[in-house]
Design a protein around this motif. Sequence first.
Motif, mmCIF file in Angstrom:
data_model
loop_
_atom_site.group_PDB
_atom_site.id
_atom_site.type_symbol
_atom_site.label_atom_id
_atom_site.label_comp_id
_atom_site.label_asym_id
_atom_site.label_seq_id
_atom_site.Cartn_x
_atom_site.Cartn_y
_atom_site.Cartn_z
ATOM 1 N N MET A 1 0.833 -1.270 0.175
ATOM 2 C CA MET A 1 -0.111 -0.118 0.272
ATOM 3 C C MET A 1 0.586 1.251 -0.134
ATOM 4 S SD MET A 1 -2.850 0.927 -0.007
ATOM 5 C CE MET A 1 -3.993 2.523 0.187
ATOM 6 N N GLU A 2 2.056 1.340 0.517
ATOM 7 C CA GLU A 2 2.975 2.125 0.643
ATOM 8 C C GLU A 2 3.464 2.571 -0.593
ATOM 9 O OE1 GLU A 2 7.234 3.758 2.816
ATOM 10 O OE2 GLU A 2 6.264 1.862 3.384
ATOM 11 N N ASN A 3 3.853 1.700 -1.497
ATOM 12 C CA ASN A 3 4.155 2.024 -2.590
ATOM 13 C C ASN A 3 3.078 2.550 -3.719
ATOM 14 O OD1 ASN A 3 6.931 0.737 -2.273
ATOM 15 N ND2 ASN A 3 6.235 -1.331 -3.191
ATOM 16 N N VAL A 4 2.010 2.113 -3.575
ATOM 17 C CA VAL A 4 0.744 2.674 -4.135
ATOM 18 C C VAL A 4 0.590 4.316 -4.076
ATOM 19 C CG1 VAL A 4 -1.760 2.798 -4.510
ATOM 20 C CG2 VAL A 4 -0.496 0.831 -4.430
ATOM 21 N N ILE A 5 0.693 4.672 -2.565
ATOM 22 C CA ILE A 5 0.623 6.080 -2.148
ATOM 23 C C ILE A 5 2.061 6.916 -2.718
ATOM 24 C CG2 ILE A 5 0.856 7.490 -0.169
ATOM 25 C CD1 ILE A 5 -0.525 5.343 1.399
ATOM 26 N N ILE A 6 3.070 6.385 -2.776
ATOM 27 C CA ILE A 6 4.172 7.040 -3.281
ATOM 28 C C ILE A 6 4.005 7.302 -4.620
ATOM 29 C CG2 ILE A 6 6.535 6.713 -3.792
ATOM 30 C CD1 ILE A 6 7.208 5.332 -1.038
ATOM 31 N N ALA A 7 3.655 6.039 -5.446
ATOM 32 C CA ALA A 7 3.446 6.075 -6.951
ATOM 33 C C ALA A 7 2.464 7.336 -7.298
ATOM 34 C CB ALA A 7 2.921 4.812 -7.315
ATOM 35 N N PHE A 8 1.376 7.393 -6.473
ATOM 36 C CA PHE A 8 0.224 8.443 -6.632
ATOM 37 C C PHE A 8 0.827 9.846 -6.505
ATOM 38 C CE2 PHE A 8 -3.454 11.021 -5.246
ATOM 39 C CZ PHE A 8 -4.289 10.848 -6.388
ATOM 40 N N LEU A 9 1.744 10.005 -5.429
ATOM 41 C CA LEU A 9 2.242 11.320 -5.250
ATOM 42 C C LEU A 9 2.981 11.677 -6.096
ATOM 43 C CD1 LEU A 9 2.740 10.997 -1.144
ATOM 44 C CD2 LEU A 9 0.972 12.378 -2.444
ATOM 45 N N LEU A 10 3.962 10.867 -6.567
ATOM 46 C CA LEU A 10 4.718 10.944 -7.663
ATOM 47 C C LEU A 10 3.878 11.654 -9.162
ATOM 48 C CD1 LEU A 10 7.457 8.520 -7.646
ATOM 49 C CD2 LEU A 10 7.867 10.846 -7.053
ATOM 50 N N THR A 11 2.771 10.759 -9.272
ATOM 51 C CA THR A 11 1.967 11.049 -10.580
ATOM 52 C C THR A 11 1.438 12.670 -10.430
ATOM 53 O OG1 THR A 11 1.631 8.866 -10.898
ATOM 54 C CG2 THR A 11 0.249 10.136 -11.917
ATOM 55 N N LEU A 12 0.958 12.798 -8.960
ATOM 56 C CA LEU A 12 0.613 14.101 -8.560
ATOM 57 C C LEU A 12 1.420 15.207 -8.805
ATOM 58 C CD1 LEU A 12 -2.104 15.773 -7.470
ATOM 59 C CD2 LEU A 12 -0.914 15.318 -5.179
ATOM 60 N N ILE A 13 2.689 15.102 -8.297
ATOM 61 C CA ILE A 13 3.576 16.187 -8.866
ATOM 62 C C ILE A 13 4.016 16.255 -10.348
ATOM 63 C CG2 ILE A 13 6.142 16.610 -8.828
ATOM 64 C CD1 ILE A 13 5.927 14.963 -6.035
ATOM 65 N N ALA A 14 3.837 15.412 -11.182
ATOM 66 C CA ALA A 14 4.054 15.266 -12.519
ATOM 67 C C ALA A 14 2.841 16.029 -13.097
ATOM 68 C CB ALA A 14 4.296 14.020 -13.449
ATOM 69 N N GLY A 15 1.768 15.938 -12.774
ATOM 70 C CA GLY A 15 0.567 16.419 -13.277
ATOM 71 C C GLY A 15 0.635 17.913 -12.986
ATOM 72 N N LEU A 16 0.576 18.334 -11.715
ATOM 73 C CA LEU A 16 0.465 19.675 -11.122
ATOM 74 C C LEU A 16 1.588 20.652 -11.834
ATOM 75 C CD1 LEU A 16 -1.091 19.191 -7.778
ATOM 76 C CD2 LEU A 16 -2.154 19.218 -9.872
ATOM 77 N N SER A 17 2.394 20.114 -12.255
ATOM 78 C CA SER A 17 3.539 21.153 -12.777
ATOM 79 C C SER A 17 2.830 22.065 -13.881
ATOM 80 C CB SER A 17 4.761 20.272 -13.674
ATOM 81 O OG SER A 17 4.190 19.332 -14.705
ATOM 82 N N THR A 18 1.730 21.712 -14.540
ATOM 83 C CA THR A 18 1.007 22.656 -15.206
ATOM 84 C C THR A 18 0.942 23.980 -14.460
ATOM 85 O OG1 THR A 18 -0.989 21.849 -14.613
ATOM 86 C CG2 THR A 18 -0.109 20.885 -16.651
ATOM 87 N N GLY A 19 0.885 23.845 -13.328
ATOM 88 C CA GLY A 19 0.665 25.274 -12.452
ATOM 89 C C GLY A 19 1.859 26.095 -12.589
#
Length: 267
Positions: free
Chosen positions: A1-19
């Motif tokens: 589950m920890e790996n899933v959270i880390i993967a999701f957070l990394l994806t969030l960082i990549a996506g929000l760079s549009t900001g």
Amino acid sequence: MENVIIAFLLTLIAGLSTGIGSAIAFVANHTNKKFLSVSLGFSAGVMIYVSMIEIFVKAQDYLTEEMGSRIGSLVTVVSFFGGMLLIAIIDKLIPSQENPHEVKSVEMEREDAPRPAKLMRMGVFTALAIAIHNFPEGLATFVSALQEPSVAIPIVVAIAVHNIPEGIAVSVPIYQATGSKIKAFRYSFLSGLAEPVGALVGWLVLMPIMNDVVFGILFAGVAGIMVFISFDELLPSAREYGEHHLSLYGLISGMAVMAVSLLFFLL
């Protein structure tokens, strides 16, 4: 589950760079085209190298182990080109004038600004187009981060860099149409949210059937998506923003950095 959270957070960082792109559009009078050219070339180098050298090979290993050498290799190749086909279809369905693959710059719209209503429409449709594109990118980033943490951070950085011009493309016309930095940032921010949403939806759908075969197919498809984005979007944009050699230097630098980082994890 920890790996899933880390993967999701990394994806969030990549996506929000549009900001970040949106913020740049508010403060910059001119686009640093040489920097963008090298950066986009660098992102392409990272994505092409990791896709062909690492992700495709890992996918083939999973599939040949489960399905045999001949069938596994065939499924790997089909999945690779299937990923390309998916992103190509999405690309085809988006009108060219709103396509995020079109080169944008901070000053371009300011010099030749259409009417506010047209600018607003341009910004909104660009945000929608980027959101559609970011959905499969989010799943690609998430799967890569989940399965191979050693390659996750360079991929996140590469996608984040190529999302910055997309943020500019959304923010500039909306800001010019409304005069509202908040509204322009909001649309840009929301278009980037499609990446973590794509990751979450993809994971929830695939989680009940997840096994080595599904991972292998996804991995090969991810490689195809990344290679297509690199050749269709990143490299042409890099060449348009700057000199031909700048994009090439960025490309080679991205490959070299990715190669060194992969070797580091093997030592």
